[in-house]
Design an enzyme around this catalytic site. Structure first.
Site: not given
Lengths: 340, 340, 340
Positions: C64-65, C93, C114, C147
């Site tokens: 969604r975001t 790595k 995020r 957020h």
């Protein structure tokens, strides 16, 4: 004037396509690909949908169909986003499929979806129609059920191949392979039944012969068809052969495909001698052993052209859904005039 | 006129790059990045390839190289699609790699590919050349073998660093680390051998010293090189140090890298005092412990600039492959004239 | 003149937003969505950032975001690349998160990130500020912490809903559900405290009541609030209800959410009769059982509008970060003048 025009809003099922609609889509696809041959033409095409954005929601993976739609959108200047799996996010657990799709419709102007579940595209289309911000839905393949744009590209390919032979009317087309579970057969045979006097031959071992539902539909439409087991005997007497692969991803549902010898249903290099000079060989791809790679070089093997036709017919379909075909037709006519 | 121009169609191997081609690519990259400093310039660049689309086919993952090519395409207005794994789709099981790539070439105008398998890019390029719709292929890294655009960006970085020191000719360059399995070493050393009087020092523990194949190639080209084990003694006498990381993802093939102390082959803060004032420190990244983060602030540490150089040299390469460099050169010259 | 303007460079925390900044962002979002109603307007918007490119770095998944930011960038003509997992590549790595982000900043002009880890966006923003090529960072959700753009879109939604009721000042807002672990509550309640005379009611079972840190912040700001357990009694006396879902993905950290009956904290069809005529019902989505689907059709249910508001407020935020709001304002005023 617009109101009389054949028209699709949601594209869910090949039954929706009237013959005039198909004809118009094919003409438009031809124009778009002619326009696309120049840089100026590609630049023009990319302005037709530069105000729209599409969501490609593909939970049933298909690189080929995905790239075809993605390319069609890019050509039209329509920005795309993709969701391959709606279930990636842990926070999403418990959200209904309807809420997920409604969220997508909030951000995008078109939803192109491919899903394992038959009928989901219809459900979503109906749901969105009840919201404040409905958007069109294109079914890019649902379950074993429908794959309407595949049927459209197959028809487009046949039309181009038979341009010098009077078109699709009156032709005899053989479908070969796993006809029971291949959804392209279902969509294409129904669409072909809208042409005059088309004959169909279904060539398969009895365990994979075309289902009763398809045959009933053809009978209703008054289409003449034959069921055959012997592939080689069919090759010399048809105008087009549509090969399909074994749909063994559905095996778990009770069909033991491994016990049946499908090698008898593959097109080998030696079959080219049996094929009529004007006949053509199609395959929705991907192929496995159904067509030997040595056949690829023959001009009657048109499956690679099918791939490209698929991209252009999807360009046309999107333009028709949003009723933006006029801009393309106009540009084509002007460019055509300039050239003369 | 065009015919005399040094030219690459498929970009597969750093051996293809002639010195004039490299020089032209570097000049073009310089121009593109100058143009890109203004909004109008970026807008111009995004029109150079707004009629083309690229497929980034990366089955060997590499976020860095992927983003670099992706950014280069975006800057040029070339739309991209990506396939990270051709094997995601269950229906695709059994399709040959050749069919998969040929499908991609149906939709796109350029294939940029990275693959574990050495030589696959060559195979695909040869296959596509035999089809009705050939498209150029860029090798973005194949197996332990080749990574030609990395070599190009390294050369571009060295050229920019040595602008005030008469260029790359006559310079002494040390390669440090796992020289046996790092493909950047292979590509870059071969490309450097096209410059006059370049000396190379290969610094590694004997188990990871540069392979016989590389050394033989250099000998054929008449390049003078040295093999060294002691890193610290080399630092004060070279113009550039190219650090590389341990390629332990290849360990399964029999090299027990864990038994060797690679700490002796890392660049520490105290080494800055040993480094000549005009010398530079490179690294293809990602790094682990090969360069201490405290070194990053020193002006001679140029590995972050390498990253950005990589993006711009790829812009140049794509323009050259399609012979669209003239538009960029013209815009640059006009903008240059306006400024004066 | 520019210097006096409220301004955000990195967008990390809802504490950064002054009330004038929020007001300006909301006005700008309104203008952009008005502009976006025509094809010409969408074409204009897509030129505002056609020279910039954004990296969406989402290691904590959120379709969604992600889609909201992606759409906002596309509307502005800003090209996007996405990295969902920086750890896909075996060669990577051992690379530090800082090196990974610095690499991204080499290719892109904006990083939208995020991440599970609270505070990482701040760390990265500070790191990038020390490099040769700093770029702005937008926090699209970090851990249980912040957020900020969710808070912005919630405020934007409330402002639009209360346009005819004198705005947000003086309103009473109930927060319902898992208030302990929902980060939207934290960000939004702090932002609401910048409005005059706003009252808040926190409705939750005691185990999930709003944390001490939030309450202390409100006390510092002099905001009046109440803690309640009985949801039904609260419904008739508030202007807005902000429903939230159980954050059970954090359960492993010691909260046994399964032992608590959250059904008492869901909005059912029968509650519509209790809700004041001008009041509104919000939810950050995705929802589970917190709001019955039958409620969706009521005009006071505004959570689907929240989704779309989120896209437009992010358009505004990006424009403000790069100080390109003037172009949008100018176009809006001209279009407005033309219409009259």
């Amino acid at each position: 004037m617009m109101a009389e025009r054949p028209q699709i809003y949601h594209c869910l099922n090949s039954r929706q396509f009237s013959r005039p609609f198909v004809e118009e889509a094919c003409r438009l696809a031809d124009m778009a690909r002619m326009i696309g041959k120049t840089k100026a033409g590609m630049e023009f095409l990319s302005t037709v949908f530069n105000d729209k954005r599409a969501m490609l929601f593909f939970t049933q993976p298909s690189t080929r169909t995905f790239l075809s739609f993605f390319s069609a959108c890019q050509i039209l200047g329509m920005h795309c986003a993709e969701v391959r799996d709606s279930r990636t996010s842990s926070e999403v657990k418990g959200e209904s499929e309807e809420d997920t799709l409604r969220t997508f419709s909030s951000f995008f102007d078109l939803i192109i979806m491919r899903h394992y579940e038959a009928g989901l595209a219809e459900t979503i289309a109906a749901l969105l129609d009840q919201t404040e911000r409905p958007v069109p839905v294109i079914n890019a393949g649902s379950g074993k059920d429908q794959h309407p744009t595949q049927a459209l590209l197959d028809i487009y390919t046949l039309k181009r191949c038979f341009q010098a032979q009077g078109g699709i009317d009156g032709k005899c087309i053989a479908f070969v392979g796993d006809l029971l579970r291949g959804r392209t057969i279902r969509s294409l045979s129904l669409l072909l039944s809208k042409y005059d006097d088309v004959k169909m031959v279904f060539v398969a071992p009895s365990a994979f012969q075309a289902g009763r539902d398809i045959l009933s539909s053809l009978e209703e439409e008054g289409v003449s068809y034959q069921l055959e087991e012997d592939f080689e005997s069919v090759i010399p007497r048809v105008d087009a052969i549509y090969m399909t692969r074994l749909q063994d991803e559905w095996d778990k549902e009770g069909h033991a495909s491994s016990t049946i010898d499908m090698n008898r249903y593959s097109f080998q290099a030696r079959h080219l001698a049996l094929l009529r000079p004007h006949a053509v060989l199609l395959h929705p791809l991907p192929r496995r052993q159904e067509i030997a790679p040595e056949v690829d070089g023959d001009p009657r093997a048109v499956y690679w052209r099918q791939v490209r036709n698929g991209m252009w017919i999807r360009v046309a379909l999107i333009a028709l859904i949003f009723q933006r075909q006029e801009r393309i037709i106009e540009y084509f006519q002007q460019a055509d005039r300039r050239e003369r």
